[in-house]
Design an enzyme around this catalytic site. Sequence first.
Site, PDB file in Angstrom:
ATOM      1  N   LYS A  95      -5.758   6.545  -5.872  1.00 22.27           N
ATOM      2  CA  LYS A  95      -4.555   6.399  -5.042  1.00 22.27           C
ATOM      3  C   LYS A  95      -4.043   4.964  -5.058  1.00 22.27           C
ATOM      4  CE  LYS A  95      -4.619   5.659  -0.377  1.00 22.27           C
ATOM      5  NZ  LYS A  95      -3.668   5.197   0.624  1.00 22.27           N
ATOM      6  N   ASN A  96      -4.961   3.995  -4.896  1.00 19.88           N
ATOM      7  CA  ASN A  96      -4.540   2.595  -4.786  1.00 19.88           C
ATOM      8  C   ASN A  96      -4.121   1.998  -6.127  1.00 19.88           C
ATOM      9  OD1 ASN A  96      -4.899   2.616  -2.042  1.00 19.88           O
ATOM     10  ND2 ASN A  96      -6.964   1.772  -2.105  1.00 19.88           N
ATOM     11  N   ASP A 102     -12.991  -0.367   2.382  1.00 20.09           N
ATOM     12  CA  ASP A 102     -12.668   1.065   2.380  1.00 20.09           C
ATOM     13  C   ASP A 102     -13.899   1.966   2.334  1.00 20.09           C
ATOM     14  OD1 ASP A 102      -9.967   0.743   2.646  1.00 20.09           O
ATOM     15  OD2 ASP A 102      -9.470   1.114   0.552  1.00 20.09           O
ATOM     16  N   ARG A 148      -2.378  -6.827   8.707  1.00 18.59           N
ATOM     17  CA  ARG A 148      -1.977  -6.554   7.318  1.00 18.59           C
ATOM     18  C   ARG A 148      -0.576  -7.081   7.037  1.00 18.59           C
ATOM     19  NH1 ARG A 148      -3.675  -0.343   5.964  1.00 18.59           N
ATOM     20  NH2 ARG A 148      -4.562  -1.112   4.074  1.00 18.59           N
ATOM     21  N   PRO A 149      -0.351  -8.379   7.187  1.00 19.56           N
ATOM     22  CA  PRO A 149       1.015  -8.898   7.115  1.00 19.56           C
ATOM     23  C   PRO A 149       1.579  -8.891   5.700  1.00 19.56           C
ATOM     24  CG  PRO A 149      -0.545 -10.702   7.300  1.00 19.56           C
ATOM     25  CD  PRO A 149      -1.349  -9.440   7.373  1.00 19.56           C
ATOM     26  N   ILE A 150       2.931  -8.881   5.641  1.00 21.77           N
ATOM     27  CA  ILE A 150       3.599  -8.925   4.336  1.00 21.77           C
ATOM     28  C   ILE A 150       4.064 -10.344   4.021  1.00 21.77           C
ATOM     29  CG2 ILE A 150       4.323  -6.513   4.250  1.00 21.77           C
ATOM     30  CD1 ILE A 150       7.067  -7.527   5.369  1.00 21.77           C
ATOM     31  N   ASP A 151       3.674 -11.305   4.861  1.00 24.62           N
ATOM     32  CA  ASP A 151       4.187 -12.667   4.659  1.00 24.62           C
ATOM     33  C   ASP A 151       3.770 -13.257   3.311  1.00 24.62           C
ATOM     34  OD1 ASP A 151       1.570 -12.836   5.512  1.00 24.62           O
ATOM     35  OD2 ASP A 151       1.835 -14.685   6.628  1.00 24.62           O
ATOM     36  N   LEU A 152       2.582 -12.870   2.802  1.00 22.83           N
ATOM     37  CA  LEU A 152       2.139 -13.396   1.503  1.00 22.83           C
ATOM     38  C   LEU A 152       3.052 -12.905   0.373  1.00 22.83           C
ATOM     39  CD1 LEU A 152      -1.745 -12.972   1.800  1.00 22.83           C
ATOM     40  CD2 LEU A 152      -0.444 -15.084   2.013  1.00 22.83           C
ATOM     41  N   CYS A 172      -1.244   3.174   7.657  1.00 19.75           N
ATOM     42  CA  CYS A 172      -2.488   3.140   8.441  1.00 19.75           C
ATOM     43  C   CYS A 172      -2.475   1.994   9.455  1.00 19.75           C
ATOM     44  CB  CYS A 172      -3.689   2.929   7.513  1.00 19.75           C
ATOM     45  SG  CYS A 172      -4.613   4.413   7.154  1.00 19.75           S
TER      46      CYS A 172
END
EC number: 2.5.1.7
Length: 415
Positions: free
Chosen positions: A23-24, A304, A121-125, A116
């Site tokens: 999936k990933n 995981d 789990r930030p998107i800043d990166l 999830c």
Amino acid sequence: MKTKFVVEKSPPLKGTVKISGAKNSVLPIIAASLLSSDEVILEDIPSLEDVNVMIELIKNFGALCELDNGKLKIKVDIKDVEAPYELVKKMRASFLVMGPILAKLGHAKISMPGGCAIGARPIDLHLKGFQSLGADITIGHGYVEARAKKLTGKKIYLDFPSVGATENIMMAAVFADGVTVIENAAEEPEIVDLANFLNKMGANIKGAGTDTIRIEGVKELKGAEHTVIPDRIEAGTFMVAAAMTGGNVLIENVIVDHVRSVIAKLTECGVKITEEKGGLRVKGVKNYKAVDIKTLPYPGFPTDMQAQMMAMMTVAKGTSVIIETVFENRFMHVSELKRMGANIKIEGRSAMITGVDHLTGAEVKATDLRAGAALVLAGLIAEGRTEINDIYHVDRGYVKMEEKLRALGAKIYRK
């Protein structure tokens, strides 16, 4: 709609299980197909809700998709730069279309992601990376918008080796002028799979799988055929299921190198694992030992797999400590395991699990994907009957989990 699993104490699992495509890996690869100017053919596509969402998302941009028996054909003619909330809210990986759309059209507008509920789990990166390449970023009204007349290669250092950020920046950089270098890049096998796919289409990417990835910009990407790697987390989950039940299971379609950390921990417990021609054979033992685990980015022990190993540790001999260093808020399965009789104490990012004689079946709920898997595993060894609610989480990441388990002798069905 059947929304729960009913699991009863099961005999030792026996037989063979075939692992599905990862999936990933498949989600970023489907996103990356937006970069192609020709037809893309992907094989071993797992039949999962998240995959369906990603297909809907790229259709939204104008892609034509044909999925048949695990084979996905994609033809791209991008007509839109916007990914709406209805689609993006369903999973965080939707944000992976930002890099490709920005690279192809110089403009992308993506709704803030959902998915999830695991910590920040930030998107800043991701956004810092796009800015380094020359994009202007604006955030407002629940959307992130990126614009760039031309992206230019740069050296980008990631504060944390984020898988999503590494993938998104790698895709954004394929058409950038000059050379982009991502330092402190994630090293996960799924990154290597994505880079291999991009290179098949004509990209020039070196170093995927190490902490430094070098991308030399090219003018265009052509079509390609690619088979997605097997899912190492599904493989690990079935390895733990075999071990916990004292079973004897052959895991087929697994890349052994991708599950080394899981093999090491299960072996430390006393489980017998051998490589065979067809895959990995896992033989459980009675009275397996408690082991300590610290989750780390790959090649360390995967976050995981943390919940599944905790389920196994609930009846191990002795006390184990599990330290979660990758995601905050990733012990949501603990309260549910305690309802089944587990002895677990939480302190910050550490969990101390003292093995008990047995678990007892109870009504519990899956709070996220891997928590759901852990509760299924616990149900296999618990006395009596366990009912697991909200199993839509499990369906997001496991292909027909209950059917694969039933084929090994597990007592599990949907209700």
